[in-house]
Design a protein around this motif. Structure first.
Motif, PDB file in Angstrom:
ATOM      1  N   GLY A 178       0.805  -1.228   0.000  1.00  0.00           N
ATOM      2  CA  GLY A 178       0.000   0.000   0.000  1.00  0.00           C
ATOM      3  C   GLY A 178       0.833   1.272   0.000  1.00  0.00           C
ATOM      4  O   GLY A 178       0.301   2.362   0.201  1.00  0.00           O
ATOM      5  N   GLY A 179       2.145   1.151  -0.158  1.00  0.00           N
ATOM      6  CA  GLY A 179       3.027   2.336  -0.103  1.00  0.00           C
ATOM      7  C   GLY A 179       3.835   2.313   1.181  1.00  0.00           C
ATOM      8  O   GLY A 179       3.452   1.697   2.176  1.00  0.00           O
ATOM      9  N   GLY A 180       4.959   2.970   1.169  1.00  0.00           N
ATOM     10  CA  GLY A 180       5.815   3.035   2.342  1.00  0.00           C
ATOM     11  C   GLY A 180       6.743   1.821   2.444  1.00  0.00           C
ATOM     12  O   GLY A 180       6.755   0.935   1.571  1.00  0.00           O
ATOM     13  N   VAL A 181       7.525   1.815   3.520  1.00  0.00           N
ATOM     14  CA  VAL A 181       8.543   0.770   3.705  1.00  0.00           C
ATOM     15  C   VAL A 181       8.481   0.231   5.131  1.00  0.00           C
ATOM     16  O   VAL A 181       7.964   0.896   6.039  1.00  0.00           O
ATOM     17  N   LEU A 201      12.884   4.665   2.550  1.00  0.00           N
ATOM     18  CA  LEU A 201      14.048   4.025   3.176  1.00  0.00           C
ATOM     19  C   LEU A 201      15.302   4.428   2.404  1.00  0.00           C
ATOM     20  O   LEU A 201      15.301   4.396   1.168  1.00  0.00           O
ATOM     21  N   VAL A 202      16.355   4.809   3.136  1.00  0.00           N
ATOM     22  CA  VAL A 202      17.640   5.072   2.486  1.00  0.00           C
ATOM     23  C   VAL A 202      18.654   4.068   3.022  1.00  0.00           C
ATOM     24  O   VAL A 202      18.898   4.015   4.236  1.00  0.00           O
ATOM     25  N   LEU A 203      19.234   3.278   2.135  1.00  0.00           N
ATOM     26  CA  LEU A 203      20.267   2.323   2.535  1.00  0.00           C
ATOM     27  C   LEU A 203      21.637   2.982   2.359  1.00  0.00           C
ATOM     28  O   LEU A 203      22.037   3.315   1.247  1.00  0.00           O
ATOM     29  N   ALA A 204      22.318   3.189   3.491  1.00  0.00           N
ATOM     30  CA  ALA A 204      23.673   3.755   3.464  1.00  0.00           C
ATOM     31  C   ALA A 204      24.544   2.859   4.327  1.00  0.00           C
ATOM     32  O   ALA A 204      25.256   3.313   5.213  1.00  0.00           O
ATOM     33  N   GLU A 342       8.793   3.728  -7.791  1.00  0.00           N
ATOM     34  CA  GLU A 342       7.953   4.475  -6.829  1.00  0.00           C
ATOM     35  C   GLU A 342       8.791   5.346  -5.894  1.00  0.00           C
ATOM     36  O   GLU A 342       8.251   6.088  -5.080  1.00  0.00           O
ATOM     37  N   ARG A 343      10.111   5.199  -5.968  1.00  0.00           N
ATOM     38  CA  ARG A 343      11.045   5.972  -5.140  1.00  0.00           C
ATOM     39  C   ARG A 343      10.813   5.745  -3.645  1.00  0.00           C
ATOM     40  O   ARG A 343      10.847   6.689  -2.849  1.00  0.00           O
ATOM     41  N   GLY A 393      10.005  -2.364  -9.790  1.00  0.00           N
ATOM     42  CA  GLY A 393       8.683  -1.768  -9.614  1.00  0.00           C
ATOM     43  C   GLY A 393       8.121  -1.287 -10.933  1.00  0.00           C
ATOM     44  O   GLY A 393       8.798  -1.309 -11.957  1.00  0.00           O
ATOM     45  N   GLY A 394       6.850  -0.856 -10.910  1.00  0.00           N
ATOM     46  CA  GLY A 394       6.270  -0.443 -12.180  1.00  0.00           C
ATOM     47  C   GLY A 394       5.523   0.843 -12.046  1.00  0.00           C
ATOM     48  O   GLY A 394       5.505   1.451 -11.029  1.00  0.00           O
TER      49      GLY A 394
END
Ligand SMILES: Cc1cc2nc3c(=O)[nH]c(=O)nc-3n(C[C@H](O)[C@H](O)[C@H](O)COP(=O)(O)OP(=O)(O)OC[C@H]3O[C@@H](n4cnc5c(N)ncnc54)[C@H](O)[C@@H]3O)c2cc1C
Length: 394
Positions: A178-181, A201-204, A342-343, A393-394
């Motif tokens: 439904g969106g989000g992480v 979410l940012v993976l660093a 979807e970023r 994703g699409g």
């Protein structure tokens, strides 16, 4: 905007700081308690230079880092840098010198190009520089204090409202239908566990990035050739009665006649005058999911042989060292940006052993891009979608 940042090392600390400063609601997690030596940021010091031979767009990123660190030093009172000047040396037609000269020409950087005789006269540490080699001296280059930089960025992130959890290892990350992480973490030294949800979410996570990304974007990990390697970070004894000061041997990277690269710097003010940092570039693959490899006599051998041959007064005597892991990509460039259409999931990684000097600029670029929807920083060349259809994703 609610953002989870995984990894609070050099890059994640600055992403958290810059996001929080732009008003994002930030939660940052790290498996360890940065600064620490278990990832890519161990070994006390890093070279800062704007002569970025690795990619022309990075000159502007390094300049932005410098601006932000001046602000950070003013705000925190921390001493982040030693202004030693910096040198890139090697054969006149080799990649190190030509790359540095090109970056300097293209961006009008204030560098001096010195021939071998002038270099030997002015910098005692390079007294063996061969006749047909050159030095590109950048007076504004510096030595960064890794612990001060990371601690300062984390402190500013907290002051701007970020919530930072350390000792929290992220086990699973998920894009929600439904969106989000959603992120699951487990305590590294406690039985605590937790689930967090956010918009983005940012993976660093440095060497942890590829493993966390693999279930979400396996094509990207594969196409980027993402892998972990380790390089020795070594300190040697100098026997010269006067030592080799930072003025004699400013922070440098030097291509040898056989194409190998050595790097390091002389003694810092107030430090043990008999110890210099010297390393020979040599990357060893590290299996996914394994820890920090031991530094063996085999790893020491190149620098113990090369150090005394190349630098006056340096002895074949190890003082201390560690293996430093980092993440590499096929094209040797960073990977920065959204990994899905979807970023929802972003990555900032693929440091390829030259990313510390850019950490504040990258933090600022990611924060601007996420919050404003675009960034004015030139980071397009590092987007994940350069690897064809590898984004999901699409
Ligand atoms: C030998 C060597 C010399 C170098 N010299 C220079 C130099 O002179 N100049 C320069 O600019 N750059 C240099 N670099 C590169 C620079 O050090 C790196 O680019 C930089 O440290 C990368 O920072 P990072 O934030 O990506 O990784 P890190 O600082 O390692 O941060 C990643 C963080 O993620 C955390 N993490 C990982 N997995 C998880 C998980 N599952 N859950 C929670 N947290 C997790 C880790 O604990 C860590 O704190 C060098 C690198 C090496 C190896």
């Amino acid at each position: 905007m609610r953002v989870i940042v995984v990894g609070l090392g050099a890059w994640g600390a600055h992403i958290a700081w810059r996001l929080a400063r732009r008003g994002a609601d930030v939660v940052g997690l790290d498996r360890h308690a940065p600064p620490h030596g278990f990832g890519s940021s161990g070994g006390a010091t890093r070279m800062f230079r704007t002569a970025c031979l690795e990619h022309p767009d990075l000159v502007q990123v390094a300049r932005r880092s410098d601006e932000l660190w001046r602000e950070l030093a003013d705000r925190s009172g921390r001493r982040l840098r030693v202004s030693s000047g910096g040198m890139l040396l090697g054969p006149a037609d080799g990649p190190v010198v030509t790359g540095a000269r090109q970056a300097a020409q293209r961006h009008g950087l204030p560098v001096e190009v010195l021939d071998a005789a002038a270099t030997r006269r002015r910098f005692r540490g390079h007294a063996t520089l061969p006749e047909d080699h050159l030095a590109v001296f950048e007076p504004e280059a510096a030595l960064l204090d890794v612990d001060q930089v990371i601690s300062g960025a984390l402190e500013q992130a907290r002051a701007a409202g970020a919530r930072l959890l350390t000792g929290a290892g992220v086990q699973a990350v998920e894009r929600r239908a439904g969106g989000g992480v959603r992120v699951e973490w487990v305590g590294q030294e406690s039985s605590a566990t937790g689930v967090l949800e956010a918009d983005v979410l940012v993976l660093a996570a440095g060497v942890g990035n590829a493993g966390l990304l693999a279930p979400l974007a396996p094509e990207l990990v594969e196409a980027a050739g993402w892998r972990t390697v380790a390089m020795p970070m070594t300190f040697l004894r100098v026997g010269d009665p006067d030592g080799l000061s930072i003025g004699d041997l400013p922070v440098f990277m030097r291509e040898l006649e056989d194409g190998r690269v050595v790097w390091g710097h002389g003694v810092l003010p107030g430090a043990d005058p008999s110890v210099v940092k010297l390393g020979v570039e040599a990357a060893t693959p590290v299996p996914p999911g394994s820890g920090v490899p031991d530094l063996t006599s085999h790893d020491w051998a190149p620098v113990l042989e090369q150090g005394p041959l190349t630098f006056p007064g340096v002895r074949a005597e190890p003082v201390s060292g560690t293996m430093c892991r980092y993440d590499r990509t096929r094209d040797g460039q960073f990977v920065i940006g959204p990994v899905d259409h979807e970023r929802l999931v972003w990555v900032a990684g693929g440091c390829n052993a030259h990313g510390f000097k850019h950490s504040a600029g990258i933090g600022d670029a990611v924060a601007e891009w996420l919050v404003d929807g675009y960034t004015t920083m030139p980071v397009d060349a590092f987007r994940p979608d350069r690897f064809a259809d590898a984004v999901v994703g699409g």
